[in-house]
Design an enzyme around this catalytic site. Structure first.
Site, PDB file in Angstrom:
ATOM      1  N   LYS A 114      21.911 -11.208  -2.902  1.00 47.60           N
ATOM      2  CA  LYS A 114      22.745 -10.114  -2.402  1.00 47.60           C
ATOM      3  C   LYS A 114      22.828  -8.979  -3.407  1.00 47.60           C
ATOM      4  CE  LYS A 114      26.239 -12.318  -1.249  1.00 47.60           C
ATOM      5  NZ  LYS A 114      27.520 -12.569  -1.825  1.00 47.60           N
ATOM      6  N   THR A 165      15.784 -19.537  13.291  1.00 48.03           N
ATOM      7  CA  THR A 165      16.792 -18.467  13.320  1.00 48.03           C
ATOM      8  C   THR A 165      18.233 -18.980  13.444  1.00 48.03           C
ATOM      9  OG1 THR A 165      16.755 -18.239  15.729  1.00 48.03           O
ATOM     10  CG2 THR A 165      15.144 -16.935  14.489  1.00 48.03           C
ATOM     11  N   LYS A 166      18.388 -20.266  13.678  1.00 52.17           N
ATOM     12  CA  LYS A 166      19.738 -20.785  13.955  1.00 52.17           C
ATOM     13  C   LYS A 166      20.737 -20.537  12.814  1.00 52.17           C
ATOM     14  CE  LYS A 166      20.324 -23.080  17.405  1.00 52.17           C
ATOM     15  NZ  LYS A 166      20.380 -22.480  18.744  1.00 52.17           N
ATOM     16  N   PRO A 167      20.351 -20.783  11.535  1.00 52.15           N
ATOM     17  CA  PRO A 167      21.342 -20.500  10.478  1.00 52.15           C
ATOM     18  C   PRO A 167      21.811 -19.047  10.516  1.00 52.15           C
ATOM     19  CG  PRO A 167      19.461 -21.705   9.589  1.00 52.15           C
ATOM     20  CD  PRO A 167      19.100 -21.335  10.996  1.00 52.15           C
ATOM     21  N   THR A 168      20.911 -18.142  10.812  1.00 54.26           N
ATOM     22  CA  THR A 168      21.288 -16.725  10.894  1.00 54.26           C
ATOM     23  C   THR A 168      22.240 -16.497  12.062  1.00 54.26           C
ATOM     24  OG1 THR A 168      19.262 -15.986   9.859  1.00 54.26           O
ATOM     25  CG2 THR A 168      20.344 -14.393  11.300  1.00 54.26           C
ATOM     26  N   ASP A 190      10.286 -12.888   0.378  1.00 53.97           N
ATOM     27  CA  ASP A 190      10.264 -13.352  -1.014  1.00 53.97           C
ATOM     28  C   ASP A 190       9.174 -12.579  -1.750  1.00 53.97           C
ATOM     29  OD1 ASP A 190      12.053 -15.203  -0.195  1.00 53.97           O
ATOM     30  OD2 ASP A 190      10.809 -16.969  -0.567  1.00 53.97           O
ATOM     31  N   CYS A 223      23.271 -10.497 -31.690  1.00 50.20           N
ATOM     32  CA  CYS A 223      24.666 -10.935 -31.839  1.00 50.20           C
ATOM     33  C   CYS A 223      24.738 -12.280 -32.575  1.00 50.20           C
ATOM     34  CB  CYS A 223      25.356 -10.958 -30.485  1.00 50.20           C
ATOM     35  SG  CYS A 223      27.141 -10.790 -30.652  1.00 50.20           S
ATOM     36  N   ARG A 281      33.471 -11.823 -31.487  1.00 51.89           N
ATOM     37  CA  ARG A 281      34.686 -11.884 -32.305  1.00 51.89           C
ATOM     38  C   ARG A 281      34.348 -11.775 -33.792  1.00 51.89           C
ATOM     39  NH1 ARG A 281      36.005 -15.727 -28.464  1.00 51.89           N
ATOM     40  NH2 ARG A 281      37.785 -15.053 -27.217  1.00 51.89           N
ATOM     41  N   HIS A 326      24.474  -5.927 -28.070  1.00 51.11           N
ATOM     42  CA  HIS A 326      23.615  -6.483 -27.014  1.00 51.11           C
ATOM     43  C   HIS A 326      22.774  -5.382 -26.373  1.00 51.11           C
ATOM     44  CE1 HIS A 326      25.257 -10.582 -26.767  1.00 51.11           C
ATOM     45  NE2 HIS A 326      26.354 -10.015 -27.228  1.00 51.11           N
ATOM     46  N   GLU A 371      20.252  -5.625 -24.612  1.00 44.15           N
ATOM     47  CA  GLU A 371      19.728  -5.989 -23.283  1.00 44.15           C
ATOM     48  C   GLU A 371      20.542  -5.389 -22.143  1.00 44.15           C
ATOM     49  OE1 GLU A 371      21.196  -7.988 -25.444  1.00 44.15           O
ATOM     50  OE2 GLU A 371      22.219  -9.704 -24.526  1.00 44.15           O
TER      51      GLU A 371
HETATM   52  N1  GLN Z   1      30.009 -16.206 -30.949  1.00 38.69           N
HETATM   53  C1  GLN Z   1      29.788 -15.028 -31.705  1.00 38.69           C
HETATM   54  C2  GLN Z   1      31.046 -14.182 -31.845  1.00 38.69           C
HETATM   55  O1  GLN Z   1      31.996 -14.367 -31.126  1.00 38.69           O
HETATM   56  C3  GLN Z   1      28.647 -14.208 -31.134  1.00 38.69           C
HETATM   57  C4  GLN Z   1      28.933 -13.688 -29.774  1.00 38.69           C
HETATM   58  C5  GLN Z   1      27.704 -13.236 -29.037  1.00 38.69           C
HETATM   59  O2  GLN Z   1      26.590 -13.606 -29.385  1.00 38.69           O
HETATM   60  N2  GLN Z   1      27.889 -12.464 -27.991  1.00 38.69           N
HETATM   61  O3  GLN Z   1      31.091 -13.305 -32.658  1.00 38.69           O
END
Ligand code: GLN
Length: 545
Positions: A25, A196-199, A248, A389, A470, A515, A517
Site C-alpha cells: 500500500k 477474484t473472490k478475495p477481492t 508484481d 550511528c 542517545r 542516518h 539513508e
Molecule cells: N544505540 C545507539 C544510541 O542510542 C545508536 C543508535 C542508532 O544507531 N540509531 O546512541
C-alpha cells in the site's frame, strides 16, 4: 461539519488495503504521488496507523520494521520513507498519525473540558480528530493529499479511520475525493487460474462500512485479462477501466511506470477533474534502465546487522545502497551478515568476499562484539567501510581498543562499568524513565573538514543530516584518539559533537553519527552512499575480483 471554501480545491485520495497485509500500500500511495507530481501537481502524503502506540519510536523493528525519522525529528512509519523517496513531498510529524495520538488528543481535550459536558464518543469525537489531521496536511498549497490507511479492511482497529474517511467525502465536495483500494488477485497454480473472490469479499467489507471504492489496484503475478477485469468490475461495482493490474515487479521503482501503463494517472486525473500538463516519466525510465542494465558492473556489500531475517528493519538503508548503485550505474548485491556469527573467536575471513563493509545503526548489546570485529577486519584489510550511528560507535571503540591501546574502551550503552566509556550519554540526556522521544532526533547541521572523504563526497562545507540516538562520542578522548590517528572530519557547528570520523591511510573508512539513508532517493542518491559504492567498486577492481 462545514467545508472550508479555500480548501475546496484540494483533492483527497484515500488508499485502503484488503485481503492481507504487505501488499505494498505504501509503495502504491507513493507511486500515485509520483505519477501526479510527474504531471506537474503538488502532492503530500499522510499515513494513518490504527495501532495504539503514540508513534512507532518504541516499537520493535522486528515487528514494525524500521523507524523512519523526519527532518523535524518525528519517529514515523517506514512508509514515510517511501513517500520521500518517490516524491518531492517532505514529511513532517503531522504526516503520520496513529490511533494512539488521536485518542491521546481527544482525552487531553476531554480533561480540559473542551467537550462541554458531552459524552465523548468514537463518532463524532474520534472521527473529527482524524479528519482534522487529514485537512491539516492539505493546507499550504498542495493540490492533492494522498492518505494511506494502515492495516487491512476488516480489522477492528481500523474502523474509526475508515468511518472518518467515509464521512470526509461529505465534508468536502464529493468530486474532490477518491477511494483507491489495493487488493490481491491470487494465482492458483493447481488450477492455473487467477481468483477474484478475495477481492470481492474485501470490497464487500468496505461497502458494508459505506465506502464504495472508485479504483481497484489488483496486486497479482499475472496480468488481468479483459474478461477478468469485467468480472471484478461487476461484482465490486467499479468501472472496468478502474480495475487496474498491479503486477508484481522486480524493483519497487518499476511500480510508477507499471501503473502508468495501466492508465492509472489518466483515470485519477479525470475522476478528480484535475487540469495537468503532460506526464514526464523520463527520470523513472532512466532509473529502470540503470537497474536493468547496470553499465558500471556490480559490487558486493556485506551489511553486519542484527535483524538479518527481516529486511524491513533496514528498509531505508537497503534502498540507499541501491541508490548508491544507481548513482554509479552499478548493481549492488547486499549480503546480510548476522553480527553474532562473528563473535567468540569466529574466523572473519569470509568477509573477504565483500567489496565493502557496512555496520548500520541499532540498539542494544546483542551482536556488538561481532560488529566491532567486522570493523577491525575492514580497517586492517583496507576494505571500504561505512559505519552508521551505532556503526560509528563500533568503529570508534574498535580504533580505541586496537590502535589507541584503550583495551576497555566501550559504549556506556553496553557496559556501565567500562573504565573507558569512549561513547557515552549526552550530558543533557537521561536514558532512564520515559523511553519515547528522549533521543537526539531529527535534522542537525554538521561542518566538514575540507580535506576529507566526507567533503570529497558532499562537496560542501555544511551538511544537514538526520539523527536518532542517545549516545555520542565522549570528548574526553578526542585528543588521545586524534593523536592515535583518528580523524574527526565532521563536527557540530559549535565543535562540541563529533559527527563523522575517518581514517587516513585507508582507501575509504568513514563513520557518521547520523542516518544518511533517510535522505537518499533513486533520483538523488545520497553522496556518502554514492562514494561508498564507488570506492567499493574500486576495491573490487584493484583486487581483481
Ligand atoms: N544505540 C545507539 C544510541 O542510542 C545508536 C543508535 C542508532 O544507531 N540509531 O546512541
Amino acid at each position: 461539519m462545514k467545508s472550508n471554501p479555500k480548501a475546496e480545491k484540494v483533492k483527497y485520495i484515500f488508499v485502503t488495503g484488503g485481503v492481507l497485509s504487505s501488499l505494498g500500500k505504501g509503495i502504491a500511495a507513493a507511486s500515485i504521488g509520483s505519477l501526479l507530481e510527474s504531471s506537474g501537481l503538488k502532492v503530500t502524503l499522510l499515513k494513518l496507523d490504527p495501532y495504539i502506540n503514540i508513534d512507532p519510536g518504541t516499537m520493535n523493528p522486528l515487528q514494525h520494521g524500521e523507524v523512519y525519522v523526519t527532518d523535524d525529528g518525528a519517529e514515523t512509519d517506514l512508509d514515510l520513507g517511501h513517500y520521500e523517496r518517490f516524491t518531492q513531498a517532505r514529511m513532517r510529524r503531522a504526516n503520520n498519525v496513529t490511533a494512539g495520538r488521536i485518542y491521546d488528543n481527544v482525552i487531553q481535550k476531554e480533561r480540559h473540558g473542551e467537550y462541554l459536558g458531552s459524552t465523548v464518543q468514537v463518532i463524532p469525537h474520534i472521527t473529527d480528530e482524524i479528519k482534522n489531521y487529514i485537512r491539516a496536511v492539505g493546507k499550504g498549497g498542495v493540490d492533492v493529499v494522498i492518505c494511506e490507511i494502515g492495516g487491512t479492511v476488516g480489522d477492528i482497529e481500523s474502523l474509526p479511520f475508515l468511518e472518518a474517511i467515509r464521512q470526509f467525502r461529505f465534508d468536502v465536495k464529493a468530486k474532490n475525493v477518491l477511494y483507491v483500494h489495493l487488493t490481491l488477485v491470487p494465482y492458483i497454480k493447481t488450477s492455473g487460474e487467477l481468483k477474484t473472490k478475495p477481492t470481492q469479499h474485501s470490497v464487500q467489507k468496505l461497502r458494508e462500512i459505506g465506502i464504495q471504492p472508485d479504483i481497484l489496484l489488483c496486486r497479482t503475478e499475472q496480468s488481468l485479462s479483459k474478461s477478468l477485469k469485467e468480472k471484478i468490475a461487476l461484482f465490486c461495482n467499479v468501472a472496468v477501466d478502474s480495475v487496474i493490474t498491479a503486477m508484481d515487479v522486480k524493483s519497487i521503482y518499476e511500480v510508477p511506470l507499471s501503473l502508468e501503463k495501466e492508465g492509472l494517472p489518466r483515470i485519477i486525473i479525470s475522476k478528480l477533474g484535475l487540469s495537468v500538463g503532460a506526464l514526464n516519466l523520463e527520470p523513472w525510465k532512466k532509473i529502470i534502465q540503470i537497474l536493468k542494465k547496470p553499465r558500471g558492473g556490480e559490487v558486493d556489500i556485506g551489511v553486519i546487522g542484527k535483524y538479518v531475517d527481516l529486511k524491513d528493519s533496514y528498509k531505508s538503508l537497503m534502498e540507499a545502497l541501491i541508490h548508491g548503485g544507481i548513482g554509479n550505474e552499478m548493481a549492488v548485491n547486499i549480503h546480510w551478515v548476522d553480527a553474532e556469527t562473528l563473535e567468540n573467536g569466529a574466523d572473519p575471513s569470509f568477509l573477504k568476499s565483500y567489496n565493502g563493509i557496512l555496520v548500520p545503526g541499532g540498539f542494544g548489546e546483542r551482536g556488538i562484539e561481532g560488529k566491532i570485529r567486522a570493523v577491525q577486519y575492514a580497517r586492517e584489510n583496507k576494505v571500504p567501510f561505512f559505519g552508521i550511528c551505532l556503526g560509528m560507535h563500533c568503529a570508534v571503540i574498535e580504533f580505541a581498543r586496537s590502535v589507541a591501546h584503550l583495551k576497555n574502551a566501550n559504549s556506556s550503552e553496553f557496559s556501565s562499568s567500562s573504565s573507558d566509556p569512549i561513547i557515552d550519554l549526552l550530558p543533557d540526556q537521561d536514558a532512564a524513565g520515559n523511553k519515547g522521544g528522549t533521543m537526539r532526533l531529527g535534522e542537525y547541521p554538521c561542518q566538514l573538514r575540507k580535506k576529507s572523504n566526507a567533503y570529497e563526497a558532499y562537496r560542501t562545507r555544511e551538511i544537514y543530516e538526520r539523527h536518532r540516538h542517545r549516545y555520542e562520542f565522549n570528548n574526553r578522548y578526542r585528543i588521545q584518539l586524534e593523536e592515535a590517528g583518528l580523524k574527526f572530519s565532521g563536527l557540530s557547528p559549535s565543535g562540541n559533537l563529533v559527527e563523522i570520523v575517518e581514517l587516513e591511510d585507508h582507501p575509504w573508512f568513514l563513520a557518521g553519527q547520523f542516518h544518511p539513508e533517510f535522505k537518499s532517493s533513486p533520483m538523488e542518491p545520497h553522496p556518502l552512499f554514492k562514494a561508498f559504492i564507488a570506492h567499493s567498486y574500486q576495491y573490487r577492481d584493484e583486487n581483481h575480483k
